[in-house]
Design a protein around this motif. Structure first.
Motif, mmCIF file in Angstrom:
data_model
loop_
_atom_site.group_PDB
_atom_site.id
_atom_site.type_symbol
_atom_site.label_atom_id
_atom_site.label_comp_id
_atom_site.label_asym_id
_atom_site.label_seq_id
_atom_site.Cartn_x
_atom_site.Cartn_y
_atom_site.Cartn_z
ATOM 1 N N UNK A 50 22.859 21.917 29.227
ATOM 2 C CA UNK A 50 22.749 23.301 29.713
ATOM 3 C C UNK A 50 23.573 23.487 30.984
ATOM 4 N N UNK A 51 23.615 22.489 31.851
ATOM 5 C CA UNK A 51 24.497 22.573 33.028
ATOM 6 C C UNK A 51 25.955 22.684 32.593
ATOM 7 N N UNK A 52 26.341 21.903 31.595
ATOM 8 C CA UNK A 52 27.713 21.968 31.070
ATOM 9 C C UNK A 52 28.028 23.369 30.560
ATOM 10 N N UNK A 53 27.067 23.989 29.871
ATOM 11 C CA UNK A 53 27.271 25.359 29.389
ATOM 12 C C UNK A 53 27.490 26.319 30.550
ATOM 13 N N UNK A 54 26.648 26.228 31.575
ATOM 14 C CA UNK A 54 26.821 27.094 32.742
ATOM 15 C C UNK A 54 28.202 26.891 33.355
ATOM 16 N N UNK A 55 28.633 25.636 33.407
ATOM 17 C CA UNK A 55 29.939 25.301 33.972
ATOM 18 C C UNK A 55 31.070 25.928 33.154
ATOM 19 N N UNK A 56 30.962 25.849 31.834
ATOM 20 C CA UNK A 56 31.969 26.485 30.969
ATOM 21 C C UNK A 56 32.061 27.979 31.241
ATOM 22 N N UNK A 57 30.923 28.646 31.257
ATOM 23 C CA UNK A 57 30.918 30.092 31.447
ATOM 24 C C UNK A 57 31.514 30.481 32.791
ATOM 25 N N UNK A 58 31.168 29.720 33.834
ATOM 26 C CA UNK A 58 31.703 30.012 35.159
ATOM 27 C C UNK A 58 33.204 29.800 35.218
ATOM 28 N N UNK A 59 33.674 28.660 34.730
ATOM 29 C CA UNK A 59 35.102 28.356 34.862
ATOM 30 C C UNK A 59 35.954 29.273 33.983
ATOM 31 N N UNK A 60 35.425 29.720 32.845
ATOM 32 C CA UNK A 60 36.151 30.718 32.067
ATOM 33 C C UNK A 60 36.272 32.017 32.859
ATOM 34 N N UNK A 61 35.203 32.422 33.527
ATOM 35 C CA UNK A 61 35.228 33.660 34.310
ATOM 36 C C UNK A 61 36.231 33.571 35.447
ATOM 37 N N UNK A 62 36.290 32.408 36.105
ATOM 38 C CA UNK A 62 37.179 32.254 37.251
ATOM 39 C C UNK A 62 38.643 32.449 36.880
ATOM 40 N N UNK A 63 38.986 32.170 35.631
ATOM 41 C CA UNK A 63 40.373 32.359 35.199
ATOM 42 C C UNK A 63 40.856 33.782 35.469
ATOM 43 N N UNK A 64 39.971 34.744 35.255
ATOM 44 C CA UNK A 64 40.386 36.144 35.379
ATOM 45 C C UNK A 64 40.055 36.727 36.742
ATOM 46 N N UNK A 65 39.662 35.856 37.661
ATOM 47 C CA UNK A 65 39.557 36.276 39.050
ATOM 48 C C UNK A 65 40.887 36.176 39.770
ATOM 49 N N UNK A 66 41.857 35.546 39.115
ATOM 50 C CA UNK A 66 43.192 35.377 39.692
ATOM 51 C C UNK A 66 44.096 36.553 39.323
ATOM 52 N N UNK A 67 44.970 36.920 40.249
ATOM 53 C CA UNK A 67 45.900 38.011 39.972
ATOM 54 C C UNK A 67 46.902 37.626 38.890
ATOM 55 N N UNK A 68 47.318 36.345 38.884
ATOM 56 C CA UNK A 68 48.291 35.865 37.899
ATOM 57 C C UNK A 68 47.765 34.547 37.314
ATOM 58 N N UNK A 69 46.838 34.625 36.374
ATOM 59 C CA UNK A 69 46.188 33.410 35.862
ATOM 60 C C UNK A 69 47.150 32.359 35.321
ATOM 61 N N UNK A 70 48.223 32.779 34.677
ATOM 62 C CA UNK A 70 49.121 31.811 34.052
ATOM 63 C C UNK A 70 49.914 30.995 35.072
ATOM 64 N N UNK A 71 49.915 31.418 36.331
ATOM 65 C CA UNK A 71 50.632 30.666 37.356
ATOM 66 C C UNK A 71 49.777 29.538 37.953
ATOM 67 N N UNK A 72 48.525 29.456 37.541
ATOM 68 C CA UNK A 72 47.607 28.435 38.075
ATOM 69 C C UNK A 72 47.073 27.607 36.906
ATOM 70 N N UNK A 73 47.562 26.370 36.711
ATOM 71 C CA UNK A 73 47.117 25.555 35.572
ATOM 72 C C UNK A 73 45.609 25.332 35.537
ATOM 73 N N UNK A 74 45.007 25.130 36.707
ATOM 74 C CA UNK A 74 43.549 25.009 36.780
ATOM 75 C C UNK A 74 43.083 25.453 38.152
ATOM 76 N N UNK A 75 41.924 26.068 38.200
ATOM 77 C CA UNK A 75 41.336 26.430 39.490
ATOM 78 C C UNK A 75 40.860 25.130 40.139
ATOM 79 N N UNK A 76 41.405 24.760 41.306
ATOM 80 C CA UNK A 76 41.190 23.413 41.853
ATOM 81 C C UNK A 76 39.842 23.223 42.549
ATOM 82 N N UNK A 77 38.780 23.314 41.778
ATOM 83 C CA UNK A 77 37.454 23.021 42.283
ATOM 84 C C UNK A 77 37.161 21.520 42.124
ATOM 85 N N UNK A 78 36.297 21.001 42.972
ATOM 86 C CA UNK A 78 35.935 19.588 42.881
ATOM 87 C C UNK A 78 34.997 19.374 41.703
ATOM 88 N N UNK A 79 35.340 18.430 40.838
ATOM 89 C CA UNK A 79 34.520 18.087 39.685
ATOM 90 C C UNK A 79 33.759 16.802 39.994
#
Length: 217
Positions: A50-79
């Motif tokens: 269930x934590x993994x699911x929450x993580x998926x949903x959050x990281x998918x959302x963060x993709x569209x918080x960027x002005x130019x998503x395709x210019x950022x291969x990954x949002x550099x959060x600590x895993x």
């Protein structure tokens, strides 16, 4: 009937919220003592899944918080992982809040994804390991992750974890255009994601979805 015949409207935040509501309703009945047991077919506990699911949903959302998503291969959060072999996440539930608290985290992360995809330009693209996808694709990914991991968590327990039929059909139409629906859309989705075998269809040992916009196929 093929999955591409299914939905005549795009997968959206509404469907993400519906899948999360199904998850919360289903898993709210699971007693606290059962959350430390391993989820069916996974190396993770039910809690970790269930934590993994929450993580998926959050990281998918963060993709569209960027002005130019395709210019950022990954949002550099600590895993990090809570234990060797556990899922690598950027978000974890507070154990002292119990399963109800973790389900609240899932609701919040699902709401963020729903809001993000509904407010992004429909033609925006963001990176994914299976190739760049649009907001509809990420919404469908969130639906699939939510439905199949809810199913994983309740296996072995006396609860019905079958994915809702309409959501399954929409997810198949968007992400699995190569899969023909046989039987129910729910069972076909579970087969497509390697959860079950079906008559004349052995269980998949590898699988993927196709998130690229349909215009790019």
């Amino acid at each position: 009937m093929t999955s591409s015949d299914a939905a005549d409207t795009p997968v959206s935040g509404v469907h993400v919220r519906e899948s999360v509501a199904h998850c919360v309703t289903t898993l709210s009945a699971v007693p606290p003592a059962d959350w430390s047991a391993r989820a069916d077919g996974l190396e993770w506990t039910r809690w970790e899944t269930l934590e993994h699911l929450a993580d998926d949903l959050l990281t998918y959302a963060l993709r569209f918080g960027l002005a130019r998503p395709m210019e950022v291969p990954r949002v550099p959060l600590r895993i990090s992982c809570d234990r060797p072999g556990g899922p690598g996440n950027v978000i974890f539930g507070d154990r002292s809040a119990g399963p109800e608290g973790l389900l609240t985290v899932v609701q919040a992360c699902g709401g963020l994804l729903a809001t993000a995809v509904d407010n992004a330009s429909p033609t925006a693209l963001a990176p994914h390991v299976f190739g760049a996808s649009d907001p509809e694709g990420f919404a469908a990914m969130g639906v699939v992750e939510t439905l199949v991991h809810t199913y994983d968590i309740v296996q072995g327990l006396p609860y019905d974890g079958a994915p809702p039929e309409e959501l399954s059909r929409r997810a198949l139409a968007r992400l699995f255009p190569d899969v023909t629906v046989t039987g129910t859309a729910a069972s076909t989705l579970l087969w497509a994601t390697g959860r079950i075998e079906m008559p004349d269809r052995p269980r998949r040992t590898t699988w993927r979805w196709y998130g690229e916009p349909s215009t790019a196929r």
